[in-house]
Design an enzyme around this catalytic site. Structure first.
Site, short mmCIF file in Angstrom:
data_model
loop_
_atom_site.label_atom_id
_atom_site.label_comp_id
_atom_site.label_asym_id
_atom_site.label_seq_id
_atom_site.Cartn_x
_atom_site.Cartn_y
_atom_site.Cartn_z
N ALA A 96 0.84 -1.19 -0.11
CA ALA A 96 0.15 0.07 -0.07
C ALA A 96 0.93 1.15 -0.14
O ALA A 96 0.72 2.16 0.84
CB ALA A 96 -1.06 -0.02 1.24
N HIS A 140 2.86 4.39 -0.51
CA HIS A 140 2.70 6.11 -0.57
C HIS A 140 3.96 6.44 -0.75
O HIS A 140 5.09 6.24 -0.70
CB HIS A 140 1.95 6.35 0.60
CG HIS A 140 2.32 6.18 1.89
ND1 HIS A 140 3.57 6.55 2.22
CD2 HIS A 140 1.68 5.36 2.95
CE1 HIS A 140 3.74 6.18 3.69
NE2 HIS A 140 2.63 5.32 3.81
N HIS A 180 6.82 5.77 1.61
CA HIS A 180 7.52 4.67 1.23
C HIS A 180 8.51 4.97 0.13
O HIS A 180 9.88 4.56 0.08
CB HIS A 180 6.75 3.34 0.75
CG HIS A 180 5.73 2.86 1.62
ND1 HIS A 180 4.36 2.90 1.78
CD2 HIS A 180 6.09 2.13 2.82
CE1 HIS A 180 3.83 2.36 3.04
NE2 HIS A 180 4.82 1.86 3.43
N GLN A 234 9.48 1.07 16.42
CA GLN A 234 10.04 0.11 15.66
C GLN A 234 11.41 0.17 15.16
O GLN A 234 12.23 -0.55 15.33
CB GLN A 234 9.02 0.25 14.41
CG GLN A 234 9.53 -0.83 13.24
CD GLN A 234 8.59 -1.05 12.05
OE1 GLN A 234 7.67 -1.55 12.25
NE2 GLN A 234 8.80 -0.39 11.08
#
Ligand code: PAF
Length: 286
Positions: free
Chosen positions: A36, A38, A41, A158
């Site tokens: 997905a 965008h 990324h 993360q």
């Protein structure tokens, strides 16, 4: 003058195909994603292409990092559109394995444990999430064997935990981060933004505004910064705050009241049925 179209990415749809295609390719740069894609990324991909030419973008919606009542089923899966976007910027390899290939026995029995910080903030709201993230990242690093791996700073916790895992497990990879990409209102780009109605999207703007408020009041100390951020979120009834915290950037533990210096303000909130996270660097003084 017309430039020739970049060659299309080779889509490696199994671990065996990835190992065969990447054997002897020299320095590899991995961008792990769940697809997905965008512009956020694509910023990671742009950084990856600066680091080396053998760029692999992995696209895998990792079931292990979703809780039982989370959005695994509705998480967007847009492989064809993703490959088109990666073709347009000249990515040579996409690694898109199946869940059966990644987890042949169902859920992996052997997992990476994210430890203390893994149980805080996102990990508190999403128990087991970071064990799932780290387990799949460890697997991706083992399969692709990159020299560099690129992550977005939007997922700051993360990033912290991946760096901790790489250090703790002596994984020979350099972790590179890229700043959060935002839309014109300041909202951090996320694959989940597509679930927001126009009204919710306007409301979600309160999240980056709250972080800005924390940054502006940080020279008066941690309580003032948190109060300013909280006040901003409370002013937007469509935004339901999950957490708002200020952590020490090196330990990711909550900053002490008397701490002065660089810190990270983090927020998670639900807007309608969509959960969003964001963070911003701040400097505590006062
Ligand atoms: O940030 C993500 O998209 C995921 O957590 C990651 C790192 C690809 C692991 O599934």
């Amino acid at each position: 003058m017309n430039h020739p179209a970049p060659p299309r990415p080779l889509v490696l749809d199994s671990i065996a195909a990835a190992r065969a295609a990447l054997e002897g390719r020299g320095d590899i740069v991995l961008v792990p994603t769940m697809g997905a894609l965008h512009d956020g990324h694509l910023a990671l991909v742009a950084r990856a292409l600066e680091l080396g030419s053998t760029v692999v973008v992995s696209i895998f919606v990792n079931p292990l990092q979703f809780g039982p009542n989370e959005d695994l089923d509705r998480y967007p899966r847009t492989l064809d559109a993703d490959v088109e976007k990666l073709a347009a910027v000249g990515v040579p390899y996409v690694f898109a394995p199946t869940a059966a290939d990644m987890y042949p026995t169902g859920a992996a029995q052997t997992r990476v444990v994210a430890g203390r910080v893994g149980g805080m903030l996102e990990g508190r709201s999403r128990p087991g999430h970071f064990d799932g993230v780290l387990t799949v990242v460890a697997k991706l690093l083992q399969i692709i064997r990159p020299t560099f791996v690129v992550f977005g700073q939007k997922d700051a916790q993360q990033v912290f935990l991946v760096r901790q895992m790489v250090a703790d497990l002596n994984i020979p990879v350099t972790v590179v981060t890229v700043e959060t990409v935002r839309d014109e209102t300041g909202l951090a780009l996320s694959s989940r933004n597509r679930f927001l109605s126009p009204t919710e999207k306007r409301a979600a703007h309160a999240i980056p505004l709250a972080l800005e408020a924390a940054a502006s009041y940080a020279d008066r100390g941690i309580d003032a910064a948190l109060a300013a951020a909280q006040g901003t979120i409370m002013g937007e009834p469509l935004v339901e705050l999950d957490y708002l915290k200020i952590v020490h950037p090196e330990t990711f533990l909550p900053a002490d009241d008397d701490y002065r210096g660089p810190a990270l303000a983090l927020a998670a909130a639900r807007v309608g049925s969509t959960r969003l996270i964001d963070n911003a660097p701040i400097v505590l003084a006062g």
